[in-house]
Design a protein around this motif. Structure first.
Motif, PDB file in Angstrom:
ATOM      1  N   CYS A   1      -1.423   1.770   5.709  1.00 34.67           N
ATOM      2  CA  CYS A   1      -1.440   3.230   5.805  1.00 34.67           C
ATOM      3  C   CYS A   1      -0.708   3.721   7.044  1.00 34.67           C
ATOM      4  O   CYS A   1      -0.351   4.889   7.122  1.00 34.67           O
ATOM      5  CB  CYS A   1      -2.882   3.733   5.816  1.00 34.67           C
ATOM      6  SG  CYS A   1      -3.750   3.487   7.379  1.00 34.67           S
TER       7      CYS A   1
ATOM      8  N   HIS B   1      -7.807   3.950   7.708  1.00 36.05           N
ATOM      9  CA  HIS B   1      -7.289   4.530   6.461  1.00 36.05           C
ATOM     10  C   HIS B   1      -8.288   5.514   5.848  1.00 36.05           C
ATOM     11  O   HIS B   1      -7.887   6.470   5.190  1.00 36.05           O
ATOM     12  CB  HIS B   1      -6.919   3.437   5.454  1.00 36.05           C
ATOM     13  CG  HIS B   1      -8.039   2.524   5.092  1.00 36.05           C
ATOM     14  ND1 HIS B   1      -8.275   1.340   5.756  1.00 36.05           N
ATOM     15  CD2 HIS B   1      -9.008   2.644   4.159  1.00 36.05           C
ATOM     16  CE1 HIS B   1      -9.335   0.741   5.230  1.00 36.05           C
ATOM     17  NE2 HIS B   1      -9.795   1.522   4.271  1.00 36.05           N
TER      18      HIS B   1
ATOM     19  N   PHE C   1      -5.836   7.961   3.314  1.00 39.16           N
ATOM     20  CA  PHE C   1      -4.787   7.193   2.636  1.00 39.16           C
ATOM     21  C   PHE C   1      -5.102   7.051   1.151  1.00 39.16           C
ATOM     22  O   PHE C   1      -6.223   6.735   0.771  1.00 39.16           O
ATOM     23  CB  PHE C   1      -4.672   5.816   3.280  1.00 39.16           C
ATOM     24  CG  PHE C   1      -3.632   4.930   2.668  1.00 39.16           C
ATOM     25  CD1 PHE C   1      -2.294   5.277   2.715  1.00 39.16           C
ATOM     26  CD2 PHE C   1      -3.998   3.749   2.045  1.00 39.16           C
ATOM     27  CE1 PHE C   1      -1.323   4.448   2.152  1.00 39.16           C
ATOM     28  CE2 PHE C   1      -3.038   2.916   1.480  1.00 39.16           C
ATOM     29  CZ  PHE C   1      -1.697   3.276   1.537  1.00 39.16           C
TER      30      PHE C   1
END
Ligand code: FES
Length: 63
Positions: free
Chosen positions: A42, A55, A60
């Motif tokens: 990410c 993340h 993400f």
């Protein structure tokens, strides 16, 4: 036990690596050996190239 390393792309998360991997520098020297870890994909991790869970806060999303 298999010598194969498995890389699993997790939905909305990291790449899970199962197995033992040598990390090699530009001169071919092994600088670290790790077993069973997650790689960030990410871009938000503060522990790159490894996933630190950021993340989740970064939102993400992936397939
Ligand atoms: S994928 Fe987990 S911090 Fe980037």
């Amino acid at each position: 036990m298999s010598d194969k390393v498995k890389m699993q792309f997790k939905k909305d998360a990291s790449i899970r690596v199962t197995g033992t991997v040598d990390f090699v520098d530009a001169d071919g020297n092994v600088v670290e050996t790790k077993t069973d870890f997650s790689l960030c994909r990410c871009g938000a991790s503060k522990e790159k190239p490894f996933c630190d869970g950021s993340h989740r806060d970064a939102g993400f999303a992936s397939e």
